[in-house]
Design a protein around this motif. Sequence first.
Motif, short mmCIF file in Angstrom:
data_model
loop_
_atom_site.label_atom_id
_atom_site.label_comp_id
_atom_site.label_asym_id
_atom_site.label_seq_id
_atom_site.Cartn_x
_atom_site.Cartn_y
_atom_site.Cartn_z
N PHE A 159 -12.46 22.95 32.81
CA PHE A 159 -12.69 23.68 31.57
C PHE A 159 -12.49 25.19 31.73
CE2 PHE A 159 -15.19 19.76 30.81
CZ PHE A 159 -14.46 19.31 29.73
N GLY A 160 -11.99 25.61 32.89
CA GLY A 160 -11.67 27.00 33.12
C GLY A 160 -11.58 27.30 34.60
N LEU A 161 -10.37 27.68 35.06
CA LEU A 161 -10.19 27.93 36.49
C LEU A 161 -9.06 28.92 36.71
CD1 LEU A 161 -8.60 24.68 38.08
CD2 LEU A 161 -8.26 25.46 35.75
N ASP A 162 -9.03 29.51 37.91
CA ASP A 162 -7.96 30.44 38.24
C ASP A 162 -6.95 29.76 39.16
OD1 ASP A 162 -9.17 30.50 40.78
OD2 ASP A 162 -10.21 32.39 40.39
N CYS A 163 -5.94 30.52 39.59
CA CYS A 163 -4.83 29.90 40.31
C CYS A 163 -5.27 29.30 41.64
CB CYS A 163 -3.70 30.91 40.51
SG CYS A 163 -4.13 32.35 41.54
N SER A 164 -6.07 30.03 42.41
CA SER A 164 -6.50 29.50 43.70
C SER A 164 -7.61 28.46 43.54
CB SER A 164 -6.96 30.63 44.62
OG SER A 164 -7.97 31.41 44.01
N GLY A 165 -8.37 28.53 42.44
CA GLY A 165 -9.33 27.48 42.15
C GLY A 165 -8.63 26.16 41.89
N LEU A 166 -7.48 26.23 41.19
CA LEU A 166 -6.70 25.01 40.94
C LEU A 166 -6.19 24.41 42.24
CD1 LEU A 166 -5.12 23.05 39.05
CD2 LEU A 166 -3.28 24.76 39.06
N THR A 167 -5.58 25.22 43.10
CA THR A 167 -5.04 24.67 44.35
C THR A 167 -6.16 24.16 45.25
OG1 THR A 167 -4.94 26.93 45.24
CG2 THR A 167 -2.92 26.04 44.32
N GLN A 168 -7.28 24.88 45.30
CA GLN A 168 -8.40 24.42 46.13
C GLN A 168 -8.93 23.08 45.64
OE1 GLN A 168 -12.42 26.21 46.05
NE2 GLN A 168 -12.12 26.71 48.20
N GLN A 169 -9.06 22.91 44.33
CA GLN A 169 -9.57 21.65 43.79
C GLN A 169 -8.59 20.51 44.01
OE1 GLN A 169 -12.84 22.43 43.69
NE2 GLN A 169 -12.87 20.92 42.06
N LEU A 170 -7.30 20.74 43.78
CA LEU A 170 -6.31 19.68 43.95
C LEU A 170 -6.25 19.22 45.41
CD1 LEU A 170 -3.35 20.78 41.65
CD2 LEU A 170 -4.91 18.85 41.32
N PHE A 171 -6.23 20.16 46.33
CA PHE A 171 -6.17 19.77 47.74
C PHE A 171 -7.48 19.16 48.20
CE2 PHE A 171 -2.20 21.80 47.63
CZ PHE A 171 -1.52 21.52 48.81
N GLY A 172 -8.60 19.57 47.59
CA GLY A 172 -9.87 18.93 47.91
C GLY A 172 -9.87 17.45 47.57
N LEU A 173 -9.19 17.09 46.49
CA LEU A 173 -9.07 15.68 46.12
C LEU A 173 -8.27 14.89 47.16
CD1 LEU A 173 -8.38 16.13 42.30
CD2 LEU A 173 -10.39 15.02 43.31
N LEU A 174 -7.44 15.59 47.93
CA LEU A 174 -6.65 14.95 48.98
C LEU A 174 -7.37 14.98 50.32
CD1 LEU A 174 -3.15 16.53 48.18
CD2 LEU A 174 -4.22 14.51 47.16
N GLY A 175 -8.58 15.53 50.34
CA GLY A 175 -9.33 15.62 51.58
C GLY A 175 -9.00 16.84 52.41
N VAL A 176 -8.34 17.84 51.80
CA VAL A 176 -7.96 19.07 52.50
C VAL A 176 -8.76 20.23 51.92
CG1 VAL A 176 -6.07 20.64 53.07
CG2 VAL A 176 -5.64 18.18 52.91
N GLN A 177 -9.59 20.85 52.74
CA GLN A 177 -10.39 21.98 52.30
C GLN A 177 -9.61 23.28 52.47
OE1 GLN A 177 -13.68 22.22 50.84
NE2 GLN A 177 -12.79 24.25 50.51
N LEU A 178 -9.22 23.89 51.35
CA LEU A 178 -8.56 25.19 51.39
C LEU A 178 -9.59 26.30 51.24
CD1 LEU A 178 -5.46 24.73 49.03
CD2 LEU A 178 -5.56 24.44 51.51
N PRO A 179 -9.30 27.51 51.76
CA PRO A 179 -10.15 28.66 51.44
C PRO A 179 -10.12 28.95 49.95
CG PRO A 179 -8.65 29.15 53.26
CD PRO A 179 -8.20 27.85 52.67
N ARG A 180 -10.98 29.84 49.49
CA ARG A 180 -11.13 30.05 48.05
C ARG A 180 -10.00 30.85 47.42
NH1 ARG A 180 -10.75 30.40 43.56
NH2 ARG A 180 -12.31 30.55 41.89
N ASP A 181 -9.54 31.93 48.07
CA ASP A 181 -8.60 32.85 47.42
C ASP A 181 -7.18 32.69 47.94
OD1 ASP A 181 -10.57 33.97 45.82
OD2 ASP A 181 -11.07 35.52 47.29
#
Length: 261
Positions: A159-181
């Motif tokens: 319901f509201g996210l920024d560019c790195s929030g999107l990549t962090q969430q998508l990769f989290g679904l794949l089991g990959v923890q990205l940094p925040r920014d």
Amino acid sequence: MNPGICALSAVPVRAEASDKAELITELLFGDCYTVLLTQGNWLHVESAADQYQGWIDYKQHLPVSPAYFEAWRAQEHPRALDLVQVVSDADTRQPITVGCRLPFFDGMTLKVGDKCLFYNGTATNPAQPTTPERQLALLRKMGLLYLRAPYVWGGKSVFGLDCSGLTQQLFGLLGVQLPRDAYQQIALGQPVDFVTQARPGDLAFFENADGRIVHVGVVFDEGQILHAHGEVRLDPLDHHGIFNRDRQKYSHKLRLIKRVL
């Protein structure tokens, strides 16, 4: 140590101890954190997943035991795959969104502190062996689920996210923890020399006039990139950068493509 867990769909994390302060990130349901400092009605916290720090309202803090916190950190937890779902017990129904963690989920119930909650939606299964093909299929499916989500600086939910929030969430679904920014995410993976060699799932990074990394997106099929710019959108990507179809001009200058998966 004073650990806690996010028991709401999302909790704003601010740069300073004030409701008027800048939103710098969010804790989503199921995210654990530690309290570093108390200042009046505000808690300075550090996310257990990506070590990001900021201030939350004490009223949105749910303490958990050190034993729960250590058990939470010791394993990967399933993530919600439905756009919006609920977790519930006999007294409450709590909304959650795609990408939220489901702590200690056994296929029916999950545990948030001392509370046992039911969840009957779909979820990832970190215990199940995966393949690059399955990862890519899930990335495509979930990436498209985020389309038209509005851009919000510091946001991480659909319901509201920024560019790195999107990549962090998508990769989290794949089991990959990205940094925040984005400037932190660029340190991961291996460089891709040419944009024509980019594969779906690669991360593309973009710079401003000063050479600072200010944007990130996920390479998709057929020379496209999924990114959050006004909204989550698919735009053409070439060696110059991102071409905005609506405005018919380039919106971001390409700096580097990295292969993380």
